[in-house]
Design a protein around this motif. Structure first.
Motif, mmCIF file in Angstrom:
data_model
loop_
_atom_site.group_PDB
_atom_site.id
_atom_site.type_symbol
_atom_site.label_atom_id
_atom_site.label_comp_id
_atom_site.label_asym_id
_atom_site.label_seq_id
_atom_site.Cartn_x
_atom_site.Cartn_y
_atom_site.Cartn_z
ATOM 1 N N ASN A 214 -0.507 -15.404 25.954
ATOM 2 C CA ASN A 214 -1.285 -15.739 27.148
ATOM 3 C C ASN A 214 -1.094 -17.184 27.547
ATOM 4 O O ASN A 214 -0.488 -17.499 28.550
ATOM 5 N N LYS A 215 -1.637 -18.048 26.743
ATOM 6 C CA LYS A 215 -1.599 -19.469 27.058
ATOM 7 C C LYS A 215 -0.236 -20.021 26.663
ATOM 8 O O LYS A 215 0.289 -19.693 25.599
ATOM 9 N N ARG A 216 0.358 -20.851 27.532
ATOM 10 C CA ARG A 216 1.616 -21.488 27.159
ATOM 11 C C ARG A 216 1.368 -22.503 26.060
ATOM 12 O O ARG A 216 0.365 -23.219 26.082
ATOM 13 N N LEU A 217 2.268 -22.564 25.115
ATOM 14 C CA LEU A 217 2.188 -23.568 24.062
ATOM 15 C C LEU A 217 3.018 -24.753 24.530
ATOM 16 O O LEU A 217 4.240 -24.651 24.625
ATOM 17 N N GLY B 258 12.377 -12.691 8.148
ATOM 18 C CA GLY B 258 13.396 -12.922 7.134
ATOM 19 C C GLY B 258 14.292 -14.104 7.445
ATOM 20 O O GLY B 258 14.858 -14.700 6.538
ATOM 21 N N ALA B 259 14.428 -14.461 8.727
ATOM 22 C CA ALA B 259 15.213 -15.654 9.042
ATOM 23 C C ALA B 259 14.480 -16.857 8.467
ATOM 24 O O ALA B 259 13.256 -16.880 8.433
ATOM 25 N N ARG B 260 15.241 -17.859 8.010
ATOM 26 C CA ARG B 260 14.523 -19.036 7.544
ATOM 27 C C ARG B 260 14.270 -19.949 8.736
ATOM 28 O O ARG B 260 15.054 -19.969 9.695
ATOM 29 N N PRO B 261 13.134 -20.667 8.704
ATOM 30 C CA PRO B 261 12.827 -21.536 9.844
ATOM 31 C C PRO B 261 13.725 -22.763 9.845
ATOM 32 O O PRO B 261 14.284 -23.123 8.808
ATOM 33 N N LEU B 262 13.828 -23.397 11.011
ATOM 34 C CA LEU B 262 14.527 -24.679 11.079
ATOM 35 C C LEU B 262 13.716 -25.733 10.337
ATOM 36 O O LEU B 262 14.259 -26.552 9.618
ATOM 37 N N GLY B 263 12.392 -25.682 10.522
ATOM 38 C CA GLY B 263 11.558 -26.678 9.864
ATOM 39 C C GLY B 263 10.093 -26.262 9.839
ATOM 40 O O GLY B 263 9.732 -25.178 10.300
ATOM 41 N N GLN B 264 9.276 -27.148 9.280
ATOM 42 C CA GLN B 264 7.833 -26.931 9.214
ATOM 43 C C GLN B 264 7.159 -27.869 10.216
ATOM 44 O O GLN B 264 7.521 -29.037 10.321
ATOM 45 N N VAL B 265 6.156 -27.327 10.913
ATOM 46 C CA VAL B 265 5.455 -28.101 11.933
ATOM 47 C C VAL B 265 4.597 -29.197 11.292
ATOM 48 O O VAL B 265 3.846 -28.932 10.362
ATOM 49 N N ILE B 266 4.740 -30.433 11.769
ATOM 50 C CA ILE B 266 3.831 -31.514 11.362
ATOM 51 C C ILE B 266 2.674 -31.566 12.360
ATOM 52 O O ILE B 266 1.520 -31.581 12.001
ATOM 53 N N TYR B 267 3.002 -31.610 13.658
ATOM 54 C CA TYR B 267 1.984 -31.361 14.686
ATOM 55 C C TYR B 267 2.649 -30.666 15.865
ATOM 56 O O TYR B 267 3.859 -30.773 16.058
ATOM 57 N N GLY B 268 1.841 -29.935 16.629
ATOM 58 C CA GLY B 268 2.400 -29.101 17.700
ATOM 59 C C GLY B 268 2.247 -27.632 17.309
ATOM 60 O O GLY B 268 1.544 -27.311 16.341
ATOM 61 N N ASP B 269 2.878 -26.735 18.047
ATOM 62 C CA ASP B 269 2.687 -25.305 17.807
ATOM 63 C C ASP B 269 3.861 -24.620 17.122
ATOM 64 O O ASP B 269 3.687 -23.706 16.342
ATOM 65 N N GLY B 270 5.080 -24.967 17.457
ATOM 66 C CA GLY B 270 6.234 -24.340 16.819
ATOM 67 C C GLY B 270 6.420 -22.901 17.258
ATOM 68 O O GLY B 270 6.107 -22.545 18.395
ATOM 69 N N ASN B 271 6.913 -22.063 16.343
ATOM 70 C CA ASN B 271 7.281 -20.703 16.711
ATOM 71 C C ASN B 271 6.150 -19.921 17.373
ATOM 72 O O ASN B 271 6.379 -19.201 18.341
ATOM 73 N N ASN B 272 4.948 -20.043 16.856
ATOM 74 C CA ASN B 272 3.880 -19.176 17.350
ATOM 75 C C ASN B 272 2.496 -19.820 17.310
ATOM 76 O O ASN B 272 1.507 -19.168 17.615
ATOM 77 N N ILE C 152 11.838 -34.603 13.041
ATOM 78 C CA ILE C 152 12.469 -34.226 14.305
ATOM 79 C C ILE C 152 11.329 -34.141 15.320
ATOM 80 O O ILE C 152 10.328 -33.454 15.075
ATOM 81 N N ILE C 153 11.485 -34.857 16.440
ATOM 82 C CA ILE C 153 10.394 -34.829 17.419
ATOM 83 C C ILE C 153 10.910 -34.322 18.761
ATOM 84 O O ILE C 153 12.102 -34.402 19.056
ATOM 85 N N GLY C 154 9.993 -33.800 19.558
ATOM 86 C CA GLY C 154 10.406 -33.272 20.855
ATOM 87 C C GLY C 154 9.211 -32.777 21.642
ATOM 88 O O GLY C 154 8.066 -33.145 21.368
ATOM 89 N N PHE C 155 9.515 -31.943 22.626
ATOM 90 C CA PHE C 155 8.480 -31.391 23.503
ATOM 91 C C PHE C 155 8.707 -29.893 23.574
ATOM 92 O O PHE C 155 9.855 -29.444 23.649
ATOM 93 N N GLU C 156 7.647 -29.116 23.492
ATOM 94 C CA GLU C 156 7.784 -27.666 23.596
ATOM 95 C C GLU C 156 6.983 -27.163 24.789
ATOM 96 O O GLU C 156 5.988 -27.779 25.173
ATOM 97 N N ASN C 157 7.425 -26.058 25.371
ATOM 98 C CA ASN C 157 6.724 -25.477 26.520
ATOM 99 C C ASN C 157 7.179 -24.029 26.625
ATOM 100 O O ASN C 157 8.200 -23.731 27.223
ATOM 101 N N HIS C 158 6.438 -23.137 25.949
ATOM 102 C CA HIS C 158 6.870 -21.737 25.910
ATOM 103 C C HIS C 158 5.683 -20.792 25.911
ATOM 104 O O HIS C 158 4.643 -21.080 25.324
ATOM 105 N N GLY C 159 5.844 -19.665 26.587
ATOM 106 C CA GLY C 159 4.805 -18.647 26.603
ATOM 107 C C GLY C 159 4.965 -17.687 25.428
ATOM 108 O O GLY C 159 3.992 -17.165 24.890
ATOM 109 N N GLY C 160 6.214 -17.442 25.018
ATOM 110 C CA GLY C 160 6.486 -16.482 23.960
ATOM 111 C C GLY C 160 6.102 -17.005 22.583
ATOM 112 O O GLY C 160 6.147 -18.209 22.334
ATOM 113 N N ARG C 161 5.703 -16.079 21.704
ATOM 114 C CA ARG C 161 5.442 -16.395 20.297
ATOM 115 C C ARG C 161 6.519 -15.730 19.474
ATOM 116 O O ARG C 161 6.686 -14.503 19.539
#
Lengths: 455, 246
Positions: free
Chosen positions: B125-128, B159-173, B145-154
Motif C-alpha cells: 500500500n504505502k510506498r517505502l 533462498g536468495a541471499r540478501p545484498l546486505g542488512q538494513v541499518i536504517y530505512g526499509d530495504g526489501n520489505n 552502503i547508503i542511498g535512497f529508496e522509493n518502491h511500492g513493492g515488497r
C-alpha cells in the motif's frame, strides 16, 4: 455561512498582522482560513468574471505573472498569487485579499484537484509536464492521470495546452475547447537528445513516439509511427526564434495575425512561458499591441533568473528544481558568457524533494565548456552535487564543497570575476536572496509586497 | 584490459539518475587505464551470452517498464546463462523486481519474472521511501552502503541471499531487515538512482567481479575517494536515527 465569514475575517486579520510584522504571509492566512472553512475557496471565487488557472511542472510562476501583467495593462483588476505560493493555502491567501475582476491562479500540479473541486475555472493553462521530484509527484504518467481527474471538476474550462509536450496534449483528447501553443523548429532544435526522457510514449498505442526534432527534454515535434497521434497544430505558434545576449526575438503567429515579440528574458523556456501567457491573452481578446508592450518590458519574479548588482558585479539567482530546469538554465545562462563564478546550492528538504538523484539526469555539459572559476557546491547536499560534477568531468581541483550558505556566498564574492551565477533549489532561494541583499546587492526586480497584488 | 558493459533498455529504464551508475563505472575503470565499451541493449536485440562482463538494468516508469519487461522476459534464458558463466550484473529497483520469480499486483494477478533471483515481490500500500543505509560485510569496508529508496513493492527472499542488512530505512520489505539479493556475481537492490556515487567501495567491488571472468583476480589501483567517502559519512550520520530501527 457564519463559519465562512469567520474564516475570511481570521484570514484577513492574519494577513494584516503578517504585513505589520513584515513576515512573508503568502500562505499562512489561507492555511488558517481553510482550517476554519475547508470550502472557503468556493465562496471567495464567486463573482469573478474570469478565473484562469496556470499549472504544469516548470514556468508556472513566470507565466502567471506575465499573464496577470498583460491583463492589468489591458485595464482589468487582477488577483493573483504572484510569488509562487501555489499550494491550496497560497491560492486561498490570494483570494482573501482585495477582490478583482479576473483571478490568475498559479496552482501546484500535484494538488490541482484540491483547487478545481472548489474553483470553477474558465481557462486552465498547462505549461509542461517534466520529470520533477519523484518522491513528491511520482511518475509523469501518474501525474498526468491525476491532472486529468482534477480537470473533470471544471468541465466548462477551455484548456490552453503546450502542443510540444505529448503528455500535456494527451489531456486535450476529447475535451471541449482546446487551444494549443507551440514552438516551430529553431536553429537550436536537435534531432536526437542526450537528456533522459519520459513522456515519449504514445497515449494510444503505448509504444515509443518518434521525433522530428527536440527543443529540450521531451518537448518537440513528435509523432506515433503506428497510429495517427502526432503534435497538434498550434494556434499560437512561435516562429523565427532568435536568442541574443540582450534578449529574445520571435514572431507569435495566431489565427488572424502575427505579433513581433521581443523580451529581455533569456532562454527558450521563457519563450514557452510567453507563448502560454500571450496565447491565453489573445484567446481572451486582449489587444495585440498591449501584449507586445508588456512582453517587451516584463521581467521574471524573485529568483527566476533574477539579476543583482553588487559593486561591479552582476549576479544571477536562479531556481532549479528538476533535471530539465537545471539543464536548460545552464544551457541558457552558462553559455556565451565571460568568465563566471558558479554556485550550486542543493537542499533536500520536503519542498526541494528529499531525493537528489535527479542531479544525475540533468545535462551538465554547458558547465564543462564554460569559462569559469572554481564551482562552489553548497547546501545540505553539497557533496552529492560535487560528486556528480566530478564524474561528469570537472576536475576535483575546480570543485569546492562549502555546505554553509553564508560561507559559500562569501567565497563566491571573493572570486575576482564580474559575472556570478547562483543556481539553487527551492528552500535555498529565499536564503540566498536575503544573503545577497544583506551584502548590499541590489535586485533589478522591485521587491513585491508579501501580499497578493491587486491593481 | 577492456571491460564490456551492456546497458539494458537505457531509453526505457532510466528512472531518476540510474544512468549515473554507468557513468561512474566507466570513469572508475578509465581512471585506472581500463578501456570500457558500453553497448545499449534494447527491444529485439539478439545477444551472445559471453559478450558482456557487466550488465546494468535500471528501473522505469510503469508504462516504460511494461514495454521493457516483455522483452526482458524473452531475453531471460540468455541473461541467466550469462550470469551462470560469471557475468556481473547490477539491477536497480524495478529492474531488480523483474529479475525475481514473480510480481503479485494489488489485484492479485501474478506477473512472471525472469527468475534469476530466488525472490518474489508483492504490491504494497504505502510506498517505502527515504534515505537508507545497509551493511554489506563482504565488501570488507567499515563504511555502510547508503542511498535512497522509493518502491511500492515488497520483495521477499526465498533462498536468495540478501545484498546486505538494513541499518536504517526499509530495504526489501520493511519487515525482515534484508536489503537486495545476490546470485553469483549478480546484485539486485532497491537503492535507486546514482547508487554508486556515494559508494565507491561497491562500485569497485562490481568492477572486480566484472573483470574476474576474463582476467582473474584484478588488483584495482586506489583512487582518491575523499569526496565520495566524506559525503557517504556525512549523509549516513545525518539520517542515522537516535536509536537504530534494527
Amino acid at each position: 455561512m457564519f463559519r465562512r465569514i469567520l474564516a475570511i475575517l481570521a484570514g484577513r486579520l492574519v494577513a494584516f498582522l503578517c504585513r505589520c510584522l513584515k513576515k512573508g504571509g503568502t500562505s499562512l492566512p489561507g492555511f488558517l482560513a481553510l482550517k476554519l472553512d475547508p470550502d472557503l475557496m468556493k465562496g471567495l471565487i464567486a463573482g469573478y468574471r474570469q478565473v484562469i488557472i496556470v499549472t504544469g511542472t516548470n514556468g508556472k510562476t513566470t507565466t502567471t505573472n506575465l499573464l496577470a501583467s498583460i491583463l492589468r495593462a489591458a485595464g482589468l483588476s487582477v488577483v493573483t498569487n504572484s510569488e509562487g505560493a501555489n499550494m491550496p493555502a497560497g491560492v486561498a491567501t490570494a483570494l482573501l485579499g482585495q477582490r478583482g475582476e479576473v483571478a490568475v491562479l498559479e496552482v501546484d500540479e500535484g494538488t490541482l484537484a484540491l483547487v478545481t473541486s472548489q474553483v470553477q475555472a474558465d481557462i486552465v493553462v498547462i505549461t509542461n509536464l517534466l520529470r520533477d521530484q519523484l518522491d513528491r509527484y511520482h511518475e509523469l504518467q501518474q501525474l498526468a492521470g491525476a491532472i486529468q481527474k482534477a480537470l473533470v471538476h471544471t468541465p466548462e474550462a477551455a484548456l490552453v495546452l503546450n502542443a510540444d509536450d505529448s503528455l500535456v496534449t494527451s489531456l486535450g483528447d476529447g475535451w471541449g475547447i482546446v487551444r494549443y501553443f507551440g514552438l516551430a523548429r529553431t536553429p537550436w532544435s536537435q534531432e536526437s537528445t542526450r537528456e533522459v526522457l519520459e513522456g515519449h510514449i504514445c497515449p494510444h498505442c503505448h509504444q515509443p513516439l518518434e521525433f522530428n526534432f527536440y527543443h529540450y527534454s521531451h518537448l518537440g515535434d513528435y509523432f506515433c509511427p503506428r497510429c495517427s497521434y502526432r503534435r497538434p497544430r498550434a494556434e499560437y505558434e512561435g516562429r523565427g526564434l532568435q536568442l541574443k545576449p540582450g534578449g529574445t526575438h520571435f514572431n507569435l503567429v495566431y489565427p488572424g495575425g502575427a505579433l513581433v515579440l521581443h523580451t529581455p528574458m533569456p532562454g527558450i523556456y521563457n519563450v514557452y512561458n510567453i507563448l502560454a501567457a500571450a496565447g491565453t491573452a489573445l484567446y481572451l481578446g486582449v489587444e495585440p499591441a498591449t501584449i507586445v508592450r508588456v512582453v517587451a518590458s516584463f521581467l521574471p519574479g524573485q529568483g527566476r533568473a533574477e539579476t543583482f548588482y553588487l559593486r561591479d558585479r552582476h549576479i544571477t539567482l536562479m531556481l532549479v528544481k528538476n533535471p530539465t530546469g537545471l539543464g536548460v538554465a545552464l544551457r541558457t545562462l552558462a553559455t556565451g558568457r565571460q568568465k563566471t563564478a558558479f554556485l550550486l546550492a542543493i537542499n533536500d528538504l520536503a519542498a526541494d524533494g528529499r531525493d537528489v538523484s535527479w542531479l544525475w539526469d540533468a545535462d551538465l555539459t554547458p558547465l564543462l565548456a564554460a569559462p569559469r572559476s572554481p564551482i562552489i557546491c553548497a547546501g545540505l547536499r553539497a557533496g552529492d552535487m560535487a560528486i556528480c560534477l566530478k564524474y561528469q568531468g570537472i576536475k576535483e581541483a575546480d570543485l569546492e564543497v562549502i555546505p554553509d550558505p553564508a560561507a559559500s556566498i562569501d567565497r563566491l564574492l571573493a572570486e575576482p570575476v564580474q559575472e556570478a551565477l547562483i543556481l539553487c533549489t527551492y528552500t535555498n532561494l529565499a536564503v540566498y536572496r536575503r544573503l545577497l541583499l544583506q551584502r548590499g546587492a541590489r535586485s533589478e526586480v522591485t521587491s513585491g509586497t508579501s501580499l497578493p497584488g491587486v491593481s | 584490459m577492456k571491460l564490456h558493459l551492456g546497458h539494458l533498455y537505457p531509453e526505457f529504464l532510466n528512472l531518476y539518475g540510474d544512468r549515473g551508475n554507468v557513468l561512474i563505472l566507466c570513469r572508475r575503470a578509465q581512471w585506472r587505464g581500463i578501456q570500457v565499451e558500453v553497448t545499449p541493449i534494447s527491444l529485439g536485440d539478439k545477444l551472445a551470452p559471453g559478450a558482456y562482463d557487466l550488465l546494468f538494468l535500471g528501473g522505469g516508469p510503469d508504462q516504460e517498464q511494461g514495454i521493457a519487461s516483455a522483452d526482458l522476459f524473452a531475453k531471460g534464458p540468455w541473461l541467466k546463462e550469462a550470469v551462470e558463466e560469471g557475468t556481473a550484473l547490477l539491477a536497480i529497483c524495478g529492474g531488480y523486481q523483474l529479475l525475481g520469480e514473480y510480481y503479485r499486483t494489488a489485484s492479485g494477478d501474478t506477473l512472471p519474472g525472469v527468475g534469476l533471483f530466488a525472490a518474489y515481490t508483492e504490491a504494497g500500500n504505502k510506498r517505502l521511501k527515504g534515505n537508507i543505509a545497509i551493511q554489506v560485510p563482504e565488501l570488507g569496508s567499515e563504511h555502510p552502503i547508503i542511498g535512497f529508496e522509493n518502491h511500492g513493492g515488497r520483495t521477499f527472499l526465498k533462498g536468495a541471499r540478501p545484498l546486505g542488512q538494513v541499518i536504517y530505512g526499509d530495504g526489501n520489505n520493511g519487515a525482515d531487515g534484508t536489503e537486495g539479493a545476490r546470485y553469483r556475481n549478480a546484485i539486485g537492490t532497491y537503492l535507486h538512482g546514482p547508487l554508486l556515487s556515494k559508494n565507491p567501495h561497491l562500485a569497485d567491488y562490481l568492477l572486480r567481479l566484472a573483470l574476474r571472468r576474463r582476467y582473474g583476480e584484478v588488483e584495482l589501483s586506489p583512487l582518491d575517494d575523499t569526496l565520495e567517502m566524506a559525503t557517504n559519512a556525512a549523509v549516513y550520520k545525518r539520517f542515522l536515527p537516535a536509536r537504530g530501527k534494527w
